[in-house]
Motif scaffolding. Sequence first.
Motif, PDB file in Angstrom:
ATOM      1  N   GLN A 100       0.850  -1.183   0.000  1.00  0.00           N
ATOM      2  CA  GLN A 100       0.000   0.000   0.000  1.00  0.00           C
ATOM      3  C   GLN A 100       0.886   1.233   0.000  1.00  0.00           C
ATOM      4  OE1 GLN A 100      -1.869   1.351   3.755  1.00  0.00           O
ATOM      5  NE2 GLN A 100      -1.199  -0.624   4.665  1.00  0.00           N
ATOM      6  N   SER A 101       0.307   2.355  -0.356  1.00  0.00           N
ATOM      7  CA  SER A 101       1.055   3.595  -0.407  1.00  0.00           C
ATOM      8  C   SER A 101       1.399   4.084   0.994  1.00  0.00           C
ATOM      9  CB  SER A 101       0.240   4.668  -1.145  1.00  0.00           C
ATOM     10  OG  SER A 101       0.898   5.906  -1.120  1.00  0.00           O
ATOM     11  N   ALA A 102       2.614   4.584   1.145  1.00  0.00           N
ATOM     12  CA  ALA A 102       3.035   5.206   2.400  1.00  0.00           C
ATOM     13  C   ALA A 102       3.331   6.679   2.127  1.00  0.00           C
ATOM     14  CB  ALA A 102       4.274   4.511   2.951  1.00  0.00           C
ATOM     15  N   GLU A 103       2.552   7.538   2.713  1.00  0.00           N
ATOM     16  CA  GLU A 103       2.756   8.971   2.527  1.00  0.00           C
ATOM     17  C   GLU A 103       3.541   9.513   3.713  1.00  0.00           C
ATOM     18  OE1 GLU A 103      -1.002  10.803   2.001  1.00  0.00           O
ATOM     19  OE2 GLU A 103      -1.492   9.675   0.184  1.00  0.00           O
ATOM     20  N   SER A 104       4.721  10.055   3.436  1.00  0.00           N
ATOM     21  CA  SER A 104       5.595  10.521   4.504  1.00  0.00           C
ATOM     22  C   SER A 104       6.513  11.609   3.982  1.00  0.00           C
ATOM     23  CB  SER A 104       6.431   9.358   5.053  1.00  0.00           C
ATOM     24  OG  SER A 104       7.506   9.836   5.838  1.00  0.00           O
ATOM     25  N   GLU A 108      10.103  11.263   1.696  1.00  0.00           N
ATOM     26  CA  GLU A 108      10.294  12.060   0.484  1.00  0.00           C
ATOM     27  C   GLU A 108      11.520  12.962   0.599  1.00  0.00           C
ATOM     28  OE1 GLU A 108       6.721  14.132  -0.450  1.00  0.00           O
ATOM     29  OE2 GLU A 108       5.544  12.296  -0.786  1.00  0.00           O
ATOM     30  N   LYS A 109      11.800  13.420   1.809  1.00  0.00           N
ATOM     31  CA  LYS A 109      12.972  14.272   2.022  1.00  0.00           C
ATOM     32  C   LYS A 109      14.262  13.469   1.975  1.00  0.00           C
ATOM     33  CE  LYS A 109      15.150  17.196   5.574  1.00  0.00           C
ATOM     34  NZ  LYS A 109      16.317  16.300   5.790  1.00  0.00           N
ATOM     35  N   ASN A 110      14.250  12.287   2.578  1.00  0.00           N
ATOM     36  CA  ASN A 110      15.482  11.509   2.720  1.00  0.00           C
ATOM     37  C   ASN A 110      15.836  10.676   1.500  1.00  0.00           C
ATOM     38  OD1 ASN A 110      15.800  12.490   5.312  1.00  0.00           O
ATOM     39  ND2 ASN A 110      14.947  10.671   6.310  1.00  0.00           N
ATOM     40  N   ILE A 111      14.836  10.304   0.700  1.00  0.00           N
ATOM     41  CA  ILE A 111      15.071   9.392  -0.421  1.00  0.00           C
ATOM     42  C   ILE A 111      14.811  10.108  -1.742  1.00  0.00           C
ATOM     43  CG2 ILE A 111      14.430   7.192  -1.481  1.00  0.00           C
ATOM     44  CD1 ILE A 111      13.503   6.263   1.274  1.00  0.00           C
ATOM     45  N   PRO A 112      15.829  10.255  -2.601  1.00  0.00           N
ATOM     46  CA  PRO A 112      15.637  10.910  -3.900  1.00  0.00           C
ATOM     47  C   PRO A 112      14.545  10.234  -4.718  1.00  0.00           C
ATOM     48  CG  PRO A 112      17.974  10.611  -3.436  1.00  0.00           C
ATOM     49  CD  PRO A 112      17.223   9.838  -2.387  1.00  0.00           C
ATOM     50  N   GLU A 273       1.163   2.409  11.783  1.00  0.00           N
ATOM     51  CA  GLU A 273       1.868   3.592  12.283  1.00  0.00           C
ATOM     52  C   GLU A 273       3.297   3.248  12.665  1.00  0.00           C
ATOM     53  OE1 GLU A 273       1.526   6.944  15.860  1.00  0.00           O
ATOM     54  OE2 GLU A 273      -0.191   5.637  15.401  1.00  0.00           O
ATOM     55  N   ASN A 274       3.481   2.136  13.354  1.00  0.00           N
ATOM     56  CA  ASN A 274       4.826   1.715  13.735  1.00  0.00           C
ATOM     57  C   ASN A 274       5.655   1.344  12.511  1.00  0.00           C
ATOM     58  OD1 ASN A 274       4.227   2.093  16.422  1.00  0.00           O
ATOM     59  ND2 ASN A 274       3.827  -0.074  16.841  1.00  0.00           N
ATOM     60  N   ALA A 275       4.989   0.766  11.513  1.00  0.00           N
ATOM     61  CA  ALA A 275       5.693   0.375  10.300  1.00  0.00           C
ATOM     62  C   ALA A 275       6.247   1.599   9.575  1.00  0.00           C
ATOM     63  CB  ALA A 275       4.757  -0.404   9.383  1.00  0.00           C
ATOM     64  N   VAL A 276       5.440   2.648   9.484  1.00  0.00           N
ATOM     65  CA  VAL A 276       5.902   3.878   8.831  1.00  0.00           C
ATOM     66  C   VAL A 276       7.057   4.492   9.621  1.00  0.00           C
ATOM     67  CG1 VAL A 276       5.266   6.213   8.144  1.00  0.00           C
ATOM     68  CG2 VAL A 276       3.696   4.320   7.701  1.00  0.00           C
ATOM     69  N   LYS A 277       6.979   4.412  10.943  1.00  0.00           N
ATOM     70  CA  LYS A 277       8.076   4.917  11.776  1.00  0.00           C
ATOM     71  C   LYS A 277       9.372   4.168  11.464  1.00  0.00           C
ATOM     72  CE  LYS A 277       5.337   6.478  15.754  1.00  0.00           C
ATOM     73  NZ  LYS A 277       5.044   6.250  17.193  1.00  0.00           N
ATOM     74  N   LEU A 278       9.275   2.851  11.272  1.00  0.00           N
ATOM     75  CA  LEU A 278      10.467   2.077  10.952  1.00  0.00           C
ATOM     76  C   LEU A 278      10.981   2.446   9.564  1.00  0.00           C
ATOM     77  CD1 LEU A 278      12.600  -0.032  11.406  1.00  0.00           C
ATOM     78  CD2 LEU A 278      10.925  -1.821  10.883  1.00  0.00           C
ATOM     79  N   MET A 279      10.089   2.629   8.607  1.00  0.00           N
ATOM     80  CA  MET A 279      10.506   3.043   7.266  1.00  0.00           C
ATOM     81  C   MET A 279      11.254   4.372   7.331  1.00  0.00           C
ATOM     82  SD  MET A 279       7.027   2.066   5.148  1.00  0.00           S
ATOM     83  CE  MET A 279       7.655   2.463   3.510  1.00  0.00           C
ATOM     84  N   GLU A 280      10.703   5.308   8.083  1.00  0.00           N
ATOM     85  CA  GLU A 280      11.345   6.621   8.213  1.00  0.00           C
ATOM     86  C   GLU A 280      12.704   6.499   8.882  1.00  0.00           C
ATOM     87  OE1 GLU A 280       7.287   9.391   8.445  1.00  0.00           O
ATOM     88  OE2 GLU A 280       8.340   8.815  10.295  1.00  0.00           O
ATOM     89  N   PHE A 281      12.781   5.643   9.898  1.00  0.00           N
ATOM     90  CA  PHE A 281      14.058   5.442  10.575  1.00  0.00           C
ATOM     91  C   PHE A 281      15.101   4.873   9.616  1.00  0.00           C
ATOM     92  CE2 PHE A 281      16.983   2.545  12.750  1.00  0.00           C
ATOM     93  CZ  PHE A 281      17.643   3.439  13.578  1.00  0.00           C
TER      94      PHE A 281
END
Length: 348
Positions: A100-104, A108-112, A273-281
């Motif tokens: 599914q789509s992850a909007e973050s 977007e800032k960290n990954i070109p 929510e926790n999954a998106v946090k891990l992706m961002e980390f």
Amino acid sequence: MTMKLRNTVAGIAVALTVGVGTMAGAQAEEVNVYSYRQPFLIKPLLDAFTEKTGIETNVLFDDKALIERMVQEGQNSPADLLLTVDIGRLENAVASGVTQSAESEVLEKNIPAAYRDENGQWFGLTTRARVIFASKDRVEQDTITYEELADPKWKGKICMRSGQHVYNVALIASIIAHDGEEKAEEWLRGVKANLARKPAGNDRAQVKGVYTGECDIALANTYYMAKMLQNDKEPEQKEWARSARIIFPNTDGRGTHVNVSGVALAKNAPNRENAVKLMEFLSSDDAQQIYAEVNNEYPVNPDVEASELVESWGDFKRDPLPLDRIAELRKKASELVDKVGFDDGPES
């Protein structure tokens, strides 16, 4: 509730639980990761995430059938994230309907943009280049192109794993994208004729072929140089690596082919929510530094430098071909491998 790994698909080789969550209730602070990446590669990252956030991670490892498992589990799948390598597997996950789509804004800032899906279905975490390992003793030139691999001067001097391996399929897809299908087929026939032996083994086995003199050049991913040089359990691999040097193909032209390891948010993630946090980390400076130092891969985060060892191999120009274009051409690439009988070896 802590995830209970159910063996619904035969062939699951290893189930590794890292920091199993113990909190009861629907809001347990945990995240469930299905990983094609070997546990020892990602454990330092997950440990750092847990230390920083308090969120525990449960990991199921399998190098073959996780996407199929997620399809069969459907809406009852406990998977929150899928970690894998190669654009082909990431796109296969999307096509299979398990993401599914992850909007973050953080992602977007960290990954070109070149290393993430435009619809947020997957995000690259590291890059790796498909390069030439050239014999220090028998190869004098310090530049090369992928096209040159079909030159008869290399007859009997190239070692390469199966053309159907995802790493090579992606490379062949890039050749199709740049030169067209007809020229790509001609190129593939030329490379086949120049093989020193029937394709077999992994990337390390190809570098071993350079060491033994069976071939002069081998095709492999960059990080294997580091893995071999740092392999204390099998010190003979250090000798394999020391016998070769890395040449980045097409640096004076379109650039060297690169692929990714990446992550996708599972469609039915119970801990979204926790999954998106891990992706961002995993896209953060801290995690990208771990990727660089522990795994010796190139970080996708432009603010993080590669490891000192990786930097010692030199700078190179990356092929700007969009990864989704490579994904589109993977089927044609695979068909060409079969058409020319590449895996049958040079004499077939």
